[in-house]
Design a protein around this motif. Structure first.
Motif, PDB file in Angstrom:
ATOM      1  N   SER A 282       0.848  -1.204   0.000  1.00 37.19           N
ATOM      2  CA  SER A 282       0.000   0.000   0.000  1.00 37.19           C
ATOM      3  C   SER A 282       0.876   1.243   0.000  1.00 37.19           C
ATOM      4  O   SER A 282       1.858   1.314   0.741  1.00 37.19           O
TER       5      SER A 282
ATOM      6  N   ARG B 245      -0.246   3.882   1.194  1.00 37.10           N
ATOM      7  CA  ARG B 245      -0.712   4.622   2.363  1.00 37.10           C
ATOM      8  C   ARG B 245       0.107   4.230   3.593  1.00 37.10           C
ATOM      9  O   ARG B 245       0.672   3.143   3.662  1.00 37.10           O
TER      10      ARG B 245
ATOM     11  N   GLY C 147     -12.109  -2.423  -0.903  1.00 34.08           N
ATOM     12  CA  GLY C 147     -13.241  -1.560  -0.580  1.00 34.08           C
ATOM     13  C   GLY C 147     -14.549  -2.316  -0.606  1.00 34.08           C
ATOM     14  O   GLY C 147     -15.428  -2.124   0.235  1.00 34.08           O
ATOM     15  N   GLY C 148     -14.706  -3.207  -1.589  1.00 32.81           N
ATOM     16  CA  GLY C 148     -15.913  -4.023  -1.720  1.00 32.81           C
ATOM     17  C   GLY C 148     -15.682  -5.425  -1.195  1.00 32.81           C
ATOM     18  O   GLY C 148     -14.649  -5.715  -0.590  1.00 32.81           O
TER      19      GLY C 148
ATOM     20  N   ARG D 233      -3.110   4.946   7.482  1.00 31.27           N
ATOM     21  CA  ARG D 233      -4.502   4.674   7.078  1.00 31.27           C
ATOM     22  C   ARG D 233      -4.646   3.308   6.406  1.00 31.27           C
ATOM     23  O   ARG D 233      -5.748   2.814   6.227  1.00 31.27           O
TER      24      ARG D 233
ATOM     25  N   MET E  28      -6.442  -4.308  -2.751  1.00 29.04           N
ATOM     26  CA  MET E  28      -6.981  -4.556  -4.093  1.00 29.04           C
ATOM     27  C   MET E  28      -7.021  -3.235  -4.853  1.00 29.04           C
ATOM     28  O   MET E  28      -7.578  -2.243  -4.376  1.00 29.04           O
ATOM     29  N   TYR E  29      -6.401  -3.232  -6.025  1.00 29.14           N
ATOM     30  CA  TYR E  29      -6.455  -2.077  -6.922  1.00 29.14           C
ATOM     31  C   TYR E  29      -7.048  -2.524  -8.252  1.00 29.14           C
ATOM     32  O   TYR E  29      -6.469  -3.369  -8.934  1.00 29.14           O
TER      33      TYR E  29
ATOM     34  N   LEU F 113      -9.413  -4.432  -9.105  1.00 29.75           N
ATOM     35  CA  LEU F 113      -9.711  -5.874  -9.129  1.00 29.75           C
ATOM     36  C   LEU F 113      -8.467  -6.755  -9.067  1.00 29.75           C
ATOM     37  O   LEU F 113      -8.562  -7.978  -9.167  1.00 29.75           O
TER      38      LEU F 113
ATOM     39  N   MET G 258     -14.123  -2.515   3.077  1.00 29.65           N
ATOM     40  CA  MET G 258     -13.588  -1.328   3.757  1.00 29.65           C
ATOM     41  C   MET G 258     -14.325  -0.055   3.379  1.00 29.65           C
ATOM     42  O   MET G 258     -14.308   0.918   4.118  1.00 29.65           O
ATOM     43  N   ASN G 259     -14.993  -0.068   2.214  1.00 31.93           N
ATOM     44  CA  ASN G 259     -15.762   1.116   1.799  1.00 31.93           C
ATOM     45  C   ASN G 259     -17.271   0.851   1.828  1.00 31.93           C
ATOM     46  O   ASN G 259     -18.028   1.474   1.090  1.00 31.93           O
TER      47      ASN G 259
ATOM     48  N   PHE H 298     -15.783  -9.578  -2.246  1.00 33.68           N
ATOM     49  CA  PHE H 298     -15.687 -10.494  -3.389  1.00 33.68           C
ATOM     50  C   PHE H 298     -15.758 -11.938  -2.906  1.00 33.68           C
ATOM     51  O   PHE H 298     -15.163 -12.833  -3.483  1.00 33.68           O
TER      52      PHE H 298
ATOM     53  N   SER I 209      -4.196  -2.988   4.980  1.00 32.76           N
ATOM     54  CA  SER I 209      -3.327  -4.144   4.713  1.00 32.76           C
ATOM     55  C   SER I 209      -1.964  -3.971   5.387  1.00 32.76           C
ATOM     56  O   SER I 209      -1.390  -4.937   5.909  1.00 32.76           O
TER      57      SER I 209
HETATM   58  C1  LIG Z   1      -6.450   3.097  -7.098  1.00 32.34           C
HETATM   59  C2  LIG Z   1      -7.401   2.298  -6.251  1.00 32.34           C
HETATM   60  C3  LIG Z   1      -8.098   1.249  -6.818  1.00 32.34           C
HETATM   61  C4  LIG Z   1      -8.993   0.510  -6.061  1.00 32.34           C
HETATM   62  N1  LIG Z   1      -9.654  -0.534  -6.641  1.00 32.34           N
HETATM   63  C5  LIG Z   1     -10.523  -1.267  -5.901  1.00 32.34           C
HETATM   64  C6  LIG Z   1     -11.228  -2.355  -6.486  1.00 32.34           C
HETATM   65  O1  LIG Z   1     -11.089  -2.673  -7.657  1.00 32.34           O
HETATM   66  N2  LIG Z   1     -12.080  -3.049  -5.713  1.00 32.34           N
HETATM   67  C7  LIG Z   1     -12.281  -2.745  -4.377  1.00 32.34           C
HETATM   68  O2  LIG Z   1     -13.055  -3.433  -3.729  1.00 32.34           O
HETATM   69  N3  LIG Z   1     -11.593  -1.732  -3.795  1.00 32.34           N
HETATM   70  C8  LIG Z   1     -10.732  -0.988  -4.527  1.00 32.34           C
HETATM   71  N4  LIG Z   1     -10.032   0.044  -3.935  1.00 32.34           N
HETATM   72  C9  LIG Z   1     -10.194   0.253  -2.474  1.00 32.34           C
HETATM   73  C10 LIG Z   1      -9.028  -0.366  -1.712  1.00 32.34           C
HETATM   74  O3  LIG Z   1      -8.841  -1.723  -2.059  1.00 32.34           O
HETATM   75  C11 LIG Z   1      -9.267  -0.271  -0.212  1.00 32.34           C
HETATM   76  O4  LIG Z   1      -9.349   1.092   0.153  1.00 32.34           O
HETATM   77  C12 LIG Z   1      -8.144  -0.928   0.572  1.00 32.34           C
HETATM   78  O5  LIG Z   1      -8.399  -0.810   1.951  1.00 32.34           O
HETATM   79  C13 LIG Z   1      -6.790  -0.302   0.230  1.00 32.34           C
HETATM   80  O6  LIG Z   1      -5.763  -0.962   0.945  1.00 32.34           O
HETATM   81  P1  LIG Z   1      -4.955  -0.192   2.094  1.00 32.34           P
HETATM   82  O7  LIG Z   1      -6.005   0.173   3.153  1.00 32.34           O
HETATM   83  O8  LIG Z   1      -3.998  -1.202   2.618  1.00 32.34           O
HETATM   84  O9  LIG Z   1      -4.308   1.015   1.499  1.00 32.34           O
HETATM   85  C14 LIG Z   1      -9.168   0.801  -4.680  1.00 32.34           C
HETATM   86  C15 LIG Z   1      -8.445   1.866  -4.105  1.00 32.34           C
HETATM   87  C16 LIG Z   1      -7.585   2.620  -4.881  1.00 32.34           C
HETATM   88  C17 LIG Z   1      -6.829   3.739  -4.249  1.00 32.34           C
END
Ligand SMILES: Cc1cc2nc3c(=O)[nH]c(=O)nc-3n(C[C@H](O)[C@H](O)[C@H](O)COP(=O)(O)O)c2cc1C
Length: 206
Positions: free
Chosen positions: A10, A12, A142-143, A15, A96-97, A99, A181-182, A145, A18
């Protein structure tokens, strides 16, 4: 005595879900196993280079075709492969970025999947050369799966990680998922706590 290579992907800091789950697990593992070595590589903040044309030359061309640039490019890959092979276990935090995995982790994978080093091509096809290792992937998204849900087919992250690590021989893999997470505070909290409980158990059983 084992060596644990910990990768975070990440970009980040505090925040990141992961990162927090991965680093907490690794720190607790280090406390519980003081004889083990825990090495952290932060790909999210210190990405490794992408594959370049000199890199391809360095990996595949004969010695007489090498240039100073190709030697320098492949030297980085050689060091990353050496570090990867020196570890007994991998703990890998993966957001996840879109997908799939973040490009920082993909760039790392491109550096360590090397013919003759981490996989071989033989009479029976491909063979993974990284034997007897374990990997724990800690993912966040965020979602959701989860298998059986409408969005399950959109998860290219876990199948890809299983495939590419399996390809190089790392087949003993586990996934701990912090998803949703979202999806609102409650869903995120529930999912994160479930992941924390799973990781607590893995500290005893992994
Ligand atoms: C560029 C970007 C792409 C993302 N794509 C997805 C996605 O395809 N599906 C999903 O469920 N969440 C997606 N997210 C949400 C992140 O997976 C989620 O915020 C996750 O907690 C990020 O990991 P981190 O908290 O370790 O930074 C995306 C976030 C970013 C910034």
């Amino acid at each position: 005595m084992s060596k644990i290579l910990v990768l975070t992907a990440s970009p980040r800091g505090e925040r990141s879900v992961s990162r927090a789950l991965t680093v907490n697990f690794a720190q607790q593992w280090g406390k519980d196993h003081p004889q083990d070595t825990v090495l952290l590589r932060d790909l999210g903040h210190h990405p490794v280079p992408h594959v370049t044309e000199p890199w391809v030359l360095g990996a595949f061309a004969p010695a007489e075709a090498q240039t100073p640039e190709s030697k320098a490019a492949i030297a980085i890959s050689d060091q990353l492969v050496e570090e990867f092979l020196s570890a007994d276990r991998y703990v890998i935090g993966v957001p996840m970025y879109n997908l799939n995995i973040p490009s920082t982790l993909k760039a790392y994978i491109d550096q360590i999947v090397r013919v003759g080093k981490t996989f071989a091509v033989g009479a029976n096809g491909y063979e993974g050369l990284v034997k007897g290792k374990k990997a724990l992937f800690i993912t966040s998204s965020g979602g959701s799966f989860q298998p059986g849900t409408p969005f399950a087919p959109y998860n290219f992250q876990e199948p890809y990680l299983r495939a590419i690590f399996g390809f190089i021989g790392v087949t003993d893999v586990q996934f701990v998922v912090a998803d949703s997470m979202n999806q609102g505070e409650e869903a995120a909290k529930t999912s994160r706590e479930k992941a924390e409980t799973a990781l607590k158990d893995l500290l005893k059983t992994w």
